[in-house]
Design a protein around this motif. Sequence first.
Motif, PDB file in Angstrom:
ATOM      1  N   THR A   1      -9.170  14.253 -10.190  1.00 17.73           N
ATOM      2  CA  THR A   1      -9.648  13.859  -8.865  1.00 17.73           C
ATOM      3  C   THR A   1      -9.109  14.815  -7.812  1.00 17.73           C
ATOM      4  OG1 THR A   1      -9.774  11.525  -9.493  1.00 17.73           O
ATOM      5  CG2 THR A   1      -9.615  11.992  -7.137  1.00 17.73           C
ATOM      6  N   GLU A   2      -9.987  15.249  -6.903  1.00 17.11           N
ATOM      7  CA  GLU A   2      -9.564  16.127  -5.813  1.00 17.11           C
ATOM      8  C   GLU A   2     -10.294  15.676  -4.545  1.00 17.11           C
ATOM      9  OE1 GLU A   2      -7.778  17.942  -7.871  1.00 17.11           O
ATOM     10  OE2 GLU A   2      -9.032  17.959  -9.659  1.00 17.11           O
ATOM     11  N   THR A   3      -9.693  15.990  -3.381  1.00 17.18           N
ATOM     12  CA  THR A   3     -10.361  15.645  -2.124  1.00 17.18           C
ATOM     13  C   THR A   3     -10.272  16.806  -1.148  1.00 17.18           C
ATOM     14  OG1 THR A   3     -10.581  13.937  -0.405  1.00 17.18           O
ATOM     15  CG2 THR A   3      -8.342  14.573  -0.987  1.00 17.18           C
ATOM     16  N   ILE A   4     -11.312  16.955  -0.338  1.00 16.40           N
ATOM     17  CA  ILE A   4     -11.305  17.929   0.755  1.00 16.40           C
ATOM     18  C   ILE A   4     -11.326  17.154   2.070  1.00 16.40           C
ATOM     19  CG2 ILE A   4     -13.852  18.165   0.615  1.00 16.40           C
ATOM     20  CD1 ILE A   4     -13.570  20.988   1.763  1.00 16.40           C
ATOM     21  N   ILE A   5     -10.493  17.603   3.000  1.00 15.00           N
ATOM     22  CA  ILE A   5     -10.514  17.012   4.334  1.00 15.00           C
ATOM     23  C   ILE A   5     -11.140  18.043   5.260  1.00 15.00           C
ATOM     24  CG2 ILE A   5      -9.160  15.810   6.105  1.00 15.00           C
ATOM     25  CD1 ILE A   5      -8.855  14.705   3.226  1.00 15.00           C
ATOM     26  N   THR A   6     -12.290  17.701   5.813  1.00 13.78           N
ATOM     27  CA  THR A   6     -12.967  18.621   6.732  1.00 13.78           C
ATOM     28  C   THR A   6     -14.025  17.882   7.542  1.00 13.78           C
ATOM     29  OG1 THR A   6     -14.173  20.716   6.929  1.00 13.78           O
ATOM     30  CG2 THR A   6     -14.769  19.322   5.072  1.00 13.78           C
ATOM     31  N   GLN A   7     -14.288  18.407   8.736  1.00 11.22           N
ATOM     32  CA  GLN A   7     -15.399  17.885   9.545  1.00 11.22           C
ATOM     33  C   GLN A   7     -16.653  18.730   9.322  1.00 11.22           C
ATOM     34  OE1 GLN A   7     -13.420  15.086  10.081  1.00 11.22           O
ATOM     35  NE2 GLN A   7     -14.868  14.901  11.791  1.00 11.22           N
ATOM     36  N   ASP A   8     -16.542  19.739   8.483  1.00 12.00           N
ATOM     37  CA  ASP A   8     -17.642  20.677   8.242  1.00 12.00           C
ATOM     38  C   ASP A   8     -18.388  20.244   6.964  1.00 12.00           C
ATOM     39  OD1 ASP A   8     -19.197  22.805   7.361  1.00 12.00           O
ATOM     40  OD2 ASP A   8     -17.719  24.338   7.907  1.00 12.00           O
ATOM     41  N   GLU A   9     -19.570  19.670   7.170  1.00  9.63           N
ATOM     42  CA  GLU A   9     -20.336  19.126   6.038  1.00  9.63           C
ATOM     43  C   GLU A   9     -20.657  20.203   4.991  1.00  9.63           C
ATOM     44  OE1 GLU A   9     -21.480  16.051   5.203  1.00  9.63           O
ATOM     45  OE2 GLU A   9     -20.382  15.160   6.895  1.00  9.63           O
TER      46      GLU A   9
ATOM     47  N   HIS B   1     -14.632  13.622  -0.342  1.00  9.60           N
ATOM     48  CA  HIS B   1     -14.643  14.251   0.974  1.00  9.60           C
ATOM     49  C   HIS B   1     -14.107  13.235   1.970  1.00  9.60           C
ATOM     50  CE1 HIS B   1     -17.283  15.539   4.647  1.00  9.60           C
ATOM     51  NE2 HIS B   1     -16.071  16.029   4.746  1.00  9.60           N
ATOM     52  N   ASN B   2     -13.058  13.620   2.656  1.00 10.30           N
ATOM     53  CA  ASN B   2     -12.471  12.755   3.686  1.00 10.30           C
ATOM     54  C   ASN B   2     -12.117  11.360   3.169  1.00 10.30           C
ATOM     55  OD1 ASN B   2     -12.619  14.817   5.526  1.00 10.30           O
ATOM     56  ND2 ASN B   2     -14.434  14.047   6.591  1.00 10.30           N
ATOM     57  N   ALA B   3     -11.487  11.320   2.007  1.00 15.73           N
ATOM     58  CA  ALA B   3     -11.045  10.032   1.476  1.00 15.73           C
ATOM     59  C   ALA B   3      -9.874  10.288   0.532  1.00 15.73           C
ATOM     60  CB  ALA B   3     -12.176   9.314   0.751  1.00 15.73           C
ATOM     61  N   SER B   4      -9.059   9.283   0.353  1.00 15.25           N
ATOM     62  CA  SER B   4      -7.841   9.394  -0.444  1.00 15.25           C
ATOM     63  C   SER B   4      -8.145   9.526  -1.937  1.00 15.25           C
ATOM     64  CB  SER B   4      -6.986   8.147  -0.208  1.00 15.25           C
ATOM     65  OG  SER B   4      -5.922   8.086  -1.129  1.00 15.25           O
ATOM     66  N   THR B   5      -7.352  10.359  -2.612  1.00 16.59           N
ATOM     67  CA  THR B   5      -7.497  10.483  -4.074  1.00 16.59           C
ATOM     68  C   THR B   5      -7.181   9.166  -4.775  1.00 16.59           C
ATOM     69  OG1 THR B   5      -5.202  11.242  -4.337  1.00 16.59           O
ATOM     70  CG2 THR B   5      -6.896  12.944  -4.106  1.00 16.59           C
ATOM     71  N   GLN B   6      -6.491   8.264  -4.076  1.00 12.30           N
ATOM     72  CA  GLN B   6      -6.102   7.013  -4.732  1.00 12.30           C
ATOM     73  C   GLN B   6      -7.301   6.067  -4.932  1.00 12.30           C
ATOM     74  OE1 GLN B   6      -2.382   5.420  -4.693  1.00 12.30           O
ATOM     75  NE2 GLN B   6      -1.381   7.397  -4.431  1.00 12.30           N
ATOM     76  N   PHE B   7      -8.484   6.465  -4.435  1.00  8.95           N
ATOM     77  CA  PHE B   7      -9.691   5.678  -4.738  1.00  8.95           C
ATOM     78  C   PHE B   7     -10.211   5.935  -6.157  1.00  8.95           C
ATOM     79  CE2 PHE B   7     -10.092   5.573  -0.017  1.00  8.95           C
ATOM     80  CZ  PHE B   7     -10.160   4.199   0.136  1.00  8.95           C
ATOM     81  N   ALA B   8      -9.555   6.803  -6.896  1.00  7.69           N
ATOM     82  CA  ALA B   8      -9.983   7.097  -8.272  1.00  7.69           C
ATOM     83  C   ALA B   8      -9.696   5.890  -9.159  1.00  7.69           C
ATOM     84  CB  ALA B   8      -9.260   8.330  -8.795  1.00  7.69           C
ATOM     85  N   ASP B   9     -10.613   4.946  -9.182  1.00  6.51           N
ATOM     86  CA  ASP B   9     -10.365   3.663  -9.836  1.00  6.51           C
ATOM     87  C   ASP B   9     -11.700   2.935  -9.988  1.00  6.51           C
ATOM     88  OD1 ASP B   9      -8.242   1.236 -10.217  1.00  6.51           O
ATOM     89  OD2 ASP B   9      -9.981   0.561  -9.069  1.00  6.51           O
ATOM     90  N   GLY B  10     -11.937   2.387 -11.175  1.00  8.90           N
ATOM     91  CA  GLY B  10     -13.207   1.699 -11.423  1.00  8.90           C
ATOM     92  C   GLY B  10     -13.462   0.556 -10.451  1.00  8.90           C
ATOM     93  N   GLY B  11     -12.421  -0.201 -10.129  1.00  3.17           N
ATOM     94  CA  GLY B  11     -12.576  -1.298  -9.173  1.00  3.17           C
ATOM     95  C   GLY B  11     -12.995  -0.796  -7.815  1.00  3.17           C
TER      96      GLY B  11
ATOM     97  N   ASN C   1     -16.301  -0.412   2.072  1.00  2.00           N
ATOM     98  CA  ASN C   1     -15.448   0.374   2.984  1.00  2.00           C
ATOM     99  C   ASN C   1     -16.149   1.630   3.496  1.00  2.00           C
ATOM    100  OD1 ASN C   1     -15.462   2.024   0.752  1.00  2.00           O
ATOM    101  ND2 ASN C   1     -13.267   1.871   0.327  1.00  2.00           N
ATOM    102  N   GLY C   2     -17.436   1.788   3.184  1.00  2.91           N
ATOM    103  CA  GLY C   2     -18.197   2.912   3.709  1.00  2.91           C
ATOM    104  C   GLY C   2     -18.229   4.139   2.816  1.00  2.91           C
ATOM    105  N   LEU C   3     -17.450   4.147   1.734  1.00  2.00           N
ATOM    106  CA  LEU C   3     -17.504   5.294   0.810  1.00  2.00           C
ATOM    107  C   LEU C   3     -18.885   5.363   0.164  1.00  2.00           C
ATOM    108  CD1 LEU C   3     -14.064   5.247  -1.097  1.00  2.00           C
ATOM    109  CD2 LEU C   3     -14.795   6.803   0.727  1.00  2.00           C
TER     110      LEU C   3
ATOM    111  N   SER D   1     -15.113   8.968   5.436  1.00  3.74           N
ATOM    112  CA  SER D   1     -14.895   9.333   6.836  1.00  3.74           C
ATOM    113  C   SER D   1     -13.435   9.088   7.172  1.00  3.74           C
ATOM    114  CB  SER D   1     -15.815   8.501   7.733  1.00  3.74           C
ATOM    115  OG  SER D   1     -15.679   7.123   7.402  1.00  3.74           O
ATOM    116  N   GLY D   2     -12.560   9.415   6.218  1.00  6.37           N
ATOM    117  CA  GLY D   2     -11.133   9.246   6.446  1.00  6.37           C
ATOM    118  C   GLY D   2     -10.542   8.024   5.768  1.00  6.37           C
TER     119      GLY D   2
END
Lengths: 428, 428
Positions: free
Chosen positions: A352-360, A377-387, B115-117, B423-424
């Motif tokens: 799992t990887e995430t990019i933080i950017t306002q540039d689509e 994109h713009n979200a925490s890597t900790q969302f890597a979860d089936g639930g 949560n909008g993801l 979106s964050g």
Amino acid sequence: MVFAALRQNNDAAALMAEMGIRARAASRPLGLATTDEKNTALQAMADAVRGRADEILDANARDMQRGEADGLAPAMLDRLKLDAARIEAIAKSLEEVAALPDPVGDVIASWERPNGLKISRVRTPLGVIGVIYESRPNVTADAGALCLKAGNAVILRGGSDSLESSSAIHACLSEGLRVAGLPEDAIQLVPLRDRAAVGEMLAGLAGNLDVIVPRGGRSLVERVQKEARVPVFAHLEGVCHVYVHEAADLQMAVDVTVNSKLRRTGICGAAETLLVDEAVAKTHLEPILSALSMGGCEIRGDENVRALFPQAHAATEEDWPKEYLDKIIAVKVVDGVEAASEHIARYGSGHTETIITQDEAAARRFMALVDSAIVLHNASTQFADGGEFGMGAEIGIATGRMHARGPVGVEQLTSFKYCVYGSGQTRT
Amino acid sequence: MVFAALRQNNDAAALMAEMGIRARAASRPLGLATTDEKNTALQAMADAVRGRADEILDANARDMQRGEADGLAPAMLDRLKLDAARIEAIAKSLEEVAALPDPVGDVIASWERPNGLKISRVRTPLGVIGVIYESRPNVTADAGALCLKAGNAVILRGGSDSLESSSAIHACLSEGLRVAGLPEDAIQLVPLRDRAAVGEMLAGLAGNLDVIVPRGGRSLVERVQKEARVPVFAHLEGVCHVYVHEAADLQMAVDVTVNSKLRRTGICGAAETLLVDEAVAKTHLEPILSALSMGGCEIRGDENVRALFPQAHAATEEDWPKEYLDKIIAVKVVDGVEAASEHIARYGSGHTETIITQDEAAARRFMALVDSAIVLHNASTQFADGGEFGMGAEIGIATGRMHARGPVGVEQLTSFKYCVYGSGQTRT
């Protein structure tokens, strides 16, 4: 279950072969079980877990005694220990799996051919699943329930430390299957502490095991991936990256990085490396690293990082592929999306990887370049979860590319077949 | 291609290891190639095949000479032989793959979380594919093109009898890749007759091979399935069944059975066994078997069949699981959908079966009970083909349950990843 092989002697190979044959035989009626039958079984399992809580706690006490006598580490003992709250959580999980949609029979796709043939791709069970896990006894119920919901037979091989607890829980699962009139061999627990049982499963039980899911630490997963002669759904490690792009919103970068690293450090979706674009290193690095430091996180940076944040320890080459699972983060300054994705390709684990950017456009480029199971994109890597993905319970996260990738939920435990409806068509 | 290992000596293991590393390296840029780039390459390959037809025919003549000297069977020599028409067919196949939709980047599913993801499951290439085939040189182009279209690198290992022909075709594929600016290592041909090369591929090239596709006869597929340490897309045999249900329309039963058995007897979708319901044996058996007999088909029946159709030879237990690939059919009287599906479960190969009936409920029951890759209703088993399914060219038909099942076309040669747009969001 009374195994002929076990009655005669403790021959793990013969016992496992018999379990494989029984599982394969059970998988056929199980694949035809209705949603109601499966949910009846799951609810009856939950009821049995609640009704037999005392028995389960007694069994667990015996496991704990044995574990203490054997000198198990406190962390292992904590994983092994059950109490009323944990038993209620097991029962609730069974009910949650009952509430999940039944994937079997779902039409994944359908189309009509010019000759009038109507073709559907329809979900079917996978067959027989082997789950090899360590000391947490709740996996017995969680894995058994998920496999059942997808119409699969399952052979569970828990840690030898938790055999009594797992056996008590397994008795509840068997009762649920009986109540619903489903074959008890649908969920079998290996009744042996003998590690040879694992070797037999890895060899595939003479074609009677379709996939193996290891649940546990690195050494277990490594052994399974290395030795299994059947497909494996697993990830060896989660070396997850947060990439702060030059067009990142600073506050979002701080929040997402801190959450990715520190919400829980011991899970596979926890970030281990932070990459920050050179263009914003001067403005963004200090606030992000200060926030991490304030959270108790050790910073290990490359030279560019240390020039801007002198408190950082020096990172070495060994830090980049490292899964700390701890309050430590490796930090590097990179030059743009391509460089970030190259670092990830070289050192990452495809999790799992995430990019933080306002540039689509930059986000889409990152999504295309990064070949990991989950790219955010713009979200925490900790969302890597089936639930968190809305898939309900998961049996694990896979970083392989075959069949299942990312969270492995009930849908990923299915296969499919083609159903073709005609009106007498013959091929010319 | 000049391989360092080959320059030094003919060490198959070192050469194959190097090919694996090159394929893995090529797979990354290839996964990012645009549809235009891939189609430009495919068209340039077709142009090169036409432009170099003489070179290919010369190479093929050398293979034929060698094959004749080695005493190859006439059927093998026929498979090996190229002529102007077969070369044009190779070029056309390349153009047909260019015309297929590009699966890479397709959004398979997408949904939004509370949560909008926004989560999408997006198709990606599988990685590196190994194709092991026998004497037909056209497989070089067909398999190379399909793998390329799905963004995969491929290592092709053709039959040693066709090495010169395959090398000449492979030179055209390399030219196409060059024209499009794609890495030439994307399509590599094993330049060795040494059979040790196959062993190295089956061992997985140190993790640089993601899946193996065997194309050829039973002994090749058997060896690959038995020895491969990586997933295999294949079928060992096609023991396909026609089941004439008691509510079958007689004329349709005759037409579909004759077509299923006799349209072409040598393909995996050809029917090998006919099951007829007891209730209609007296009315349906004779017309169906007479039509088969008139088509030159030998009938091998059980006692019930022979009582009604005395010309039938006696079937033995060995006939039921037999893939004749010839003008022979095994025939049995059964008692209903359950009995038919039990016979299929016991003796079938999980490939393709059809039910002939006017009773929709019976058809649906058969579809549910029969666990084969393809189950048809009122249609010929000979439709078991990627082209007939509208999937375009296929690399084969798989009877395994993992990842691909049924026709393996360009879509089945892909994996997927999750792209998550936020979106964050942080996890609580």
